[in-house]
Motif scaffolding. Structure first.
Motif, PDB file in Angstrom:
ATOM      1  N   THR A   1      10.085  39.450  24.045  1.00 47.16           N
ATOM      2  CA  THR A   1      11.413  39.108  24.578  1.00 47.16           C
ATOM      3  C   THR A   1      12.440  40.211  24.341  1.00 47.16           C
ATOM      4  O   THR A   1      13.153  40.609  25.268  1.00 47.16           O
ATOM      5  N   LEU A   2      12.517  40.724  23.113  1.00 43.13           N
ATOM      6  CA  LEU A   2      13.585  41.669  22.774  1.00 43.13           C
ATOM      7  C   LEU A   2      13.488  42.963  23.567  1.00 43.13           C
ATOM      8  O   LEU A   2      14.500  43.476  24.062  1.00 43.13           O
ATOM      9  N   PHE A   3      12.276  43.515  23.684  1.00 44.29           N
ATOM     10  CA  PHE A   3      12.121  44.770  24.430  1.00 44.29           C
ATOM     11  C   PHE A   3      12.523  44.586  25.899  1.00 44.29           C
ATOM     12  O   PHE A   3      13.196  45.429  26.488  1.00 44.29           O
ATOM     13  N   PHE A   4      12.099  43.454  26.480  1.00 47.67           N
ATOM     14  CA  PHE A   4      12.433  43.184  27.884  1.00 47.67           C
ATOM     15  C   PHE A   4      13.943  43.009  28.058  1.00 47.67           C
ATOM     16  O   PHE A   4      14.552  43.562  28.982  1.00 47.67           O
ATOM     17  N   VAL A   5      14.559  42.225  27.157  1.00 41.21           N
ATOM     18  CA  VAL A   5      16.002  41.999  27.243  1.00 41.21           C
ATOM     19  C   VAL A   5      16.770  43.310  27.064  1.00 41.21           C
ATOM     20  O   VAL A   5      17.735  43.582  27.777  1.00 41.21           O
ATOM     21  N   TYR A   6      16.322  44.135  26.125  1.00 43.48           N
ATOM     22  CA  TYR A   6      17.018  45.402  25.910  1.00 43.48           C
ATOM     23  C   TYR A   6      16.948  46.306  27.139  1.00 43.48           C
ATOM     24  O   TYR A   6      17.925  46.965  27.494  1.00 43.48           O
ATOM     25  N   GLU A   7      15.779  46.325  27.797  1.00 42.04           N
ATOM     26  CA  GLU A   7      15.657  47.168  28.988  1.00 42.04           C
ATOM     27  C   GLU A   7      16.598  46.693  30.089  1.00 42.04           C
ATOM     28  O   GLU A   7      17.192  47.502  30.796  1.00 42.04           O
ATOM     29  N   GLN A   8      16.767  45.361  30.228  1.00 44.20           N
ATOM     30  CA  GLN A   8      17.627  44.832  31.277  1.00 44.20           C
ATOM     31  C   GLN A   8      19.102  45.060  30.973  1.00 44.20           C
ATOM     32  O   GLN A   8      19.914  45.255  31.884  1.00 44.20           O
ATOM     33  N   TYR A   9      19.484  45.041  29.698  1.00 43.14           N
ATOM     34  CA  TYR A   9      20.885  45.184  29.299  1.00 43.14           C
ATOM     35  C   TYR A   9      21.086  46.417  28.417  1.00 43.14           C
ATOM     36  O   TYR A   9      21.831  46.386  27.453  1.00 43.14           O
ATOM     37  N   GLU A  10      20.423  47.487  28.796  1.00 42.68           N
ATOM     38  CA  GLU A  10      20.436  48.689  27.969  1.00 42.68           C
ATOM     39  C   GLU A  10      21.848  49.213  27.738  1.00 42.68           C
ATOM     40  O   GLU A  10      22.252  49.499  26.603  1.00 42.68           O
ATOM     41  N   GLU A  11      22.631  49.337  28.801  1.00 46.92           N
ATOM     42  CA  GLU A  11      23.983  49.884  28.682  1.00 46.92           C
ATOM     43  C   GLU A  11      24.870  48.973  27.847  1.00 46.92           C
ATOM     44  O   GLU A  11      25.627  49.438  26.984  1.00 46.92           O
ATOM     45  N   GLU A  12      24.806  47.641  28.117  1.00 49.99           N
ATOM     46  CA  GLU A  12      25.659  46.710  27.386  1.00 49.99           C
ATOM     47  C   GLU A  12      25.324  46.691  25.894  1.00 49.99           C
ATOM     48  O   GLU A  12      26.215  46.733  25.044  1.00 49.99           O
ATOM     49  N   ILE A  13      24.018  46.639  25.568  1.00 51.08           N
ATOM     50  CA  ILE A  13      23.606  46.582  24.157  1.00 51.08           C
ATOM     51  C   ILE A  13      23.949  47.888  23.450  1.00 51.08           C
ATOM     52  O   ILE A  13      24.410  47.886  22.292  1.00 51.08           O
ATOM     53  N   ASP A  14      23.740  49.025  24.115  1.00 51.24           N
ATOM     54  CA  ASP A  14      24.095  50.305  23.511  1.00 51.24           C
ATOM     55  C   ASP A  14      25.599  50.383  23.235  1.00 51.24           C
ATOM     56  O   ASP A  14      26.028  50.927  22.205  1.00 51.24           O
ATOM     57  N   GLY A  15      26.394  49.840  24.159  1.00 52.61           N
ATOM     58  CA  GLY A  15      27.841  49.847  23.951  1.00 52.61           C
ATOM     59  C   GLY A  15      28.244  49.009  22.758  1.00 52.61           C
ATOM     60  O   GLY A  15      29.074  49.427  21.931  1.00 52.61           O
ATOM     61  N   ILE A  16      27.652  47.819  22.627  1.00 57.61           N
ATOM     62  CA  ILE A  16      27.956  46.957  21.477  1.00 57.61           C
ATOM     63  C   ILE A  16      27.479  47.604  20.187  1.00 57.61           C
ATOM     64  O   ILE A  16      28.179  47.580  19.161  1.00 57.61           O
ATOM     65  N   ALA A  17      26.276  48.213  20.218  1.00 58.38           N
ATOM     66  CA  ALA A  17      25.746  48.875  19.015  1.00 58.38           C
ATOM     67  C   ALA A  17      26.644  50.035  18.579  1.00 58.38           C
ATOM     68  O   ALA A  17      26.862  50.254  17.379  1.00 58.38           O
ATOM     69  N   GLU A  18      27.154  50.775  19.565  1.00 59.55           N
ATOM     70  CA  GLU A  18      28.037  51.902  19.222  1.00 59.55           C
ATOM     71  C   GLU A  18      29.319  51.409  18.562  1.00 59.55           C
ATOM     72  O   GLU A  18      29.801  52.002  17.597  1.00 59.55           O
ATOM     73  N   ILE A  19      29.857  50.310  19.078  1.00 60.49           N
ATOM     74  CA  ILE A  19      31.071  49.745  18.473  1.00 60.49           C
ATOM     75  C   ILE A  19      30.796  49.302  17.038  1.00 60.49           C
ATOM     76  O   ILE A  19      31.573  49.600  16.120  1.00 60.49           O
ATOM     77  N   LEU A  20      29.678  48.580  16.839  1.00 58.76           N
ATOM     78  CA  LEU A  20      29.343  48.113  15.494  1.00 58.76           C
ATOM     79  C   LEU A  20      29.073  49.280  14.550  1.00 58.76           C
ATOM     80  O   LEU A  20      29.455  49.242  13.369  1.00 58.76           O
ATOM     81  N   LEU A  21      28.425  50.349  15.057  1.00 56.00           N
ATOM     82  CA  LEU A  21      28.140  51.514  14.221  1.00 56.00           C
ATOM     83  C   LEU A  21      29.431  52.212  13.799  1.00 56.00           C
ATOM     84  O   LEU A  21      29.583  52.601  12.630  1.00 56.00           O
ATOM     85  N   ASN A  22      30.360  52.332  14.729  1.00 57.27           N
ATOM     86  CA  ASN A  22      31.640  52.956  14.387  1.00 57.27           C
ATOM     87  C   ASN A  22      32.409  52.126  13.363  1.00 57.27           C
ATOM     88  O   ASN A  22      33.033  52.664  12.443  1.00 57.27           O
ATOM     89  N   LEU A  23      32.368  50.803  13.517  1.00 59.95           N
ATOM     90  CA  LEU A  23      33.033  49.940  12.535  1.00 59.95           C
ATOM     91  C   LEU A  23      32.377  50.061  11.162  1.00 59.95           C
ATOM     92  O   LEU A  23      33.065  50.092  10.133  1.00 59.95           O
TER      93      LEU A  23
END
Length: 580
Positions: free
Chosen positions: A516-538
């Protein structure tokens, strides 16, 4: 041929434009285009109108339906009036909507009677018989008005239609109404924009409900054609047409999500492929709309568009157009396929830069595909072939049950599985090559061999992992990197606490998450990367703040004194002075 004069109220709406072009192409009409705009602005598609204005076959009137005097001025001297509604269906201003729709229809009827107009054709909507909660399967004109409407403007349009039909045969005025269902086409402002909103928001990946609900659609050129047919029939079949309303569609009922798929794929978005329960989403949308309404959010209109599509997708809405075919001679002039193609072309400015298909078949390899090695494992975990992925998932679930949940120990379960596999493999080898026409191909020895390339790849991966472990052990042996020490201790403790105490649960969760996770990440790659970048900066900002406020002794132990010293130097005004 004698020219007749007609008025198109709402002549600059998308249906109004199509109607004006159709009337002018018939060569026996003088067309008065009436709309609320102060002046006529022509675009590239108005060449016929521009030519007709220059030769006197067309003219423009700025008309507010609430202004009776101006309305009479535009209508006076004409024999036919086409009333095309174009009120924002998302408007929450009841007074404005009522005065434009209901009071506007009253003013039009009164102006027609005063100016001795012979025919009035009103463009209504099929939604006047729908309450949004029940299916309509092949509905006809015997259906009564809905007792509860889907939205305020549909309620008001039902009142306006009733006023127009009630005015039939009073002072010599003949009236009728045309009810198109789910109008779409170039420039349309409700259905297609709502589909595009869904595609942009990411919901285009999901089929809401069972996906089998069917709806009728009407291309706007066909609506214009139906209005012209209704006007002609008012003269030739007055008894059967006057005072009546007629459903018109493309006569091609289509599954709603097939229509959404055609629009989405045509604009480069991914077609729907994952089913979600409709009931749950309805409640979610109601709650989200309530929250946004409380916050006066500017995105409320966007959410209403999505909610509108959800309602269409979870019910059947098809109509019987045999009455329109029989009495007004209607038949579509533009097919569903051509209408969708023309619509997609007109909305090309909303197209997505990178194209998606059913299985994301574009050339660029995704991040997760690279992470998984881009081979068979990646294809299975990313569901590029649903049958193969589902088969692998089923085999893993059965193996998981056999090894961990059947009640035996792991060793005994594994031994039994190996014995079973041995019998099956040996028995297959003993089978003849052909039994009653069913062929059983023999397995060649090469099927059990591992290629040199695969062995090198596997050995390289093992060597790389071993090297990483050796590097970590070497760093720990030096006793200088406290960060690595705490990371290793925390990882080992979690491994001990979670895996050894919940090994069965861990493996089961891992199997589900892997598919599930790999498939979901591929479909929402840009959105998840954006959220991860925000969390990493915080996290970095919080870590920096904590390190700055640590006692000096603790900072030296953790090896962060150099970082703190560097930060202090950067904060020193003299540091900035030296770099001036």
């Amino acid at each position: 041929m004698e020219l007749r004069t007609c008025v198109v109220l709402g002549g600059r709406t998308v249906i109004g434009k199509a109607l004006v072009s159709r009337l002018l192409s018939l060569d026996h009409w003088v067309v008065r285009v009436a709309d609320s705009a102060q002046q006529l602005d022509l675009d590239d598609g108005d060449s016929l109108l521009s030519k007709s204005i220059s030769n006197g076959r067309a003219s423009y009137f700025s008309v507010d339906l609430r202004n009776t005097d101006r309305l009479i001025q535009a209508i006076n001297g004409s024999s036919v009036v086409f009333h095309v509604d174009d009120v924002d269906l998302y408007s929450d201003n009841f007074f404005l909507s009522y005065t434009l729709i209901v009071q506007g229809a009253k003013n039009v009827v009164n102006a027609c009677r005063e100016c001795k107009v012979k025919k009035l054709v009103y463009q209504s909507t099929a939604d006047v018989v729908s309450d949004g909660s029940r299916d309509i399967d092949n509905g006809d004109e015997s259906l009564p008005y809905a007792w509860k409407f889907e939205n305020m403007c549909t309620d008001l349009r039902a009142q306006a239609e009733a006023l127009v039909l009630f005015a039939n045969d009073i002072d010599g005025l003949l009236t009728c109404a045309v009810r198109p269902c789910n109008v779409f086409g170039p420039g349309e402002k409700q259905l297609v924009p709502s589909v595009i909103d869904i595609a942009k928001s990411g919901w285009a990946k999901f089929i809401i409900g069972c996906g089998a609900h069917i709806s009728d659609f009407t291309y706007m050129e066909n609506v214009a054609h139906a209005l012209v047919c209704a006007e002609e029939a008012l003269g030739s079949q007055m008894v059967a047409v006057s005072g009546k309303a007629f459903f018109v569609t493309n006569l091609e009922p289509t599954r709603f999500w097939d229509f959404v798929s055609l629009i989405s794929e045509g604009l480069g978005y991914q077609r729907p492929m994952i089913q979600l329960p409709a009931g749950m989403l309805k409640y979610i949308f109601v709650y989200v709309r309530w929250v946004h309404a409380q916050l006066n959010s500017v995105k409320l209109r966007h959410l209403k568009g999505i909610h509108y599509v959800v309602r269409l997708a979870t019910s059947n809405k098809t109509f019987d157009c045999s009455s329109a075919q029989k009495h007004i001679g209607y038949s579509p002039v533009v097919s569903m396929e051509d209408g969708v193609a023309l619509t997609v072309q007109s909305f090309s400015s909303f197209a997505k830069a990178s194209s998606y298909s059913v299985y994301r078949d574009f050339d660029e390899q995704s991040k997760v595909d690279k992470l998984l090695g881009g081979g068979r494992v990646a294809d299975v975990l990313l569901w590029k072939d649903e049958r193969k992925s589902f088969a692998c998932f089923g085999v893993l679930v059965l193996a998981y049950y056999w090894l961990f949940l059947c009640g035996n120990t792991f060793i005994s379960s594994a031994a039994q599985l190996l014995v079973l596999f041995t019998f099956v493999l040996y028995g297959y080898g003993e089978l003849p090559s052909n039994i009653s026409g069913v062929k059983f191909p023999k397995m060649s020895a090469s099927s059990f061999e591992i290629s040199e390339v695969d062995m090198k790849t596997f050995s390289g991966a093992i060597a790389h992992i071993w090297k990483r472990i050796g590097d970590v052990i070497r760093i720990l042996a030096q006793g200088q990197d406290w960060n690595t020490f705490f990371k290793v201790v925390a990882l080992l403790y979690l491994f001990k606490w979670y895996v050894f105490h919940s090994l069965t649960t861990s493996i089961g969760v891992a199997i589900v998450l892997a598919f599930t996770l790999f498939f979901v990440y591929e479909q929402y790659e840009e959105e998840i990367d954006g959220i991860a970048e925000i969390l990493l900066n915080l996290t970095r900002a919080l870590t920096g703040f904590m390190l700055k406020n640590l006692p000096v002794s603790v900072a030296y132990i953790l090896g962060t004194h150099e970082i703190m010293h560097e930060n202090n130097e950067n904060d020193d005004p003299a540091h900035f002075k030296d770099h001036m």
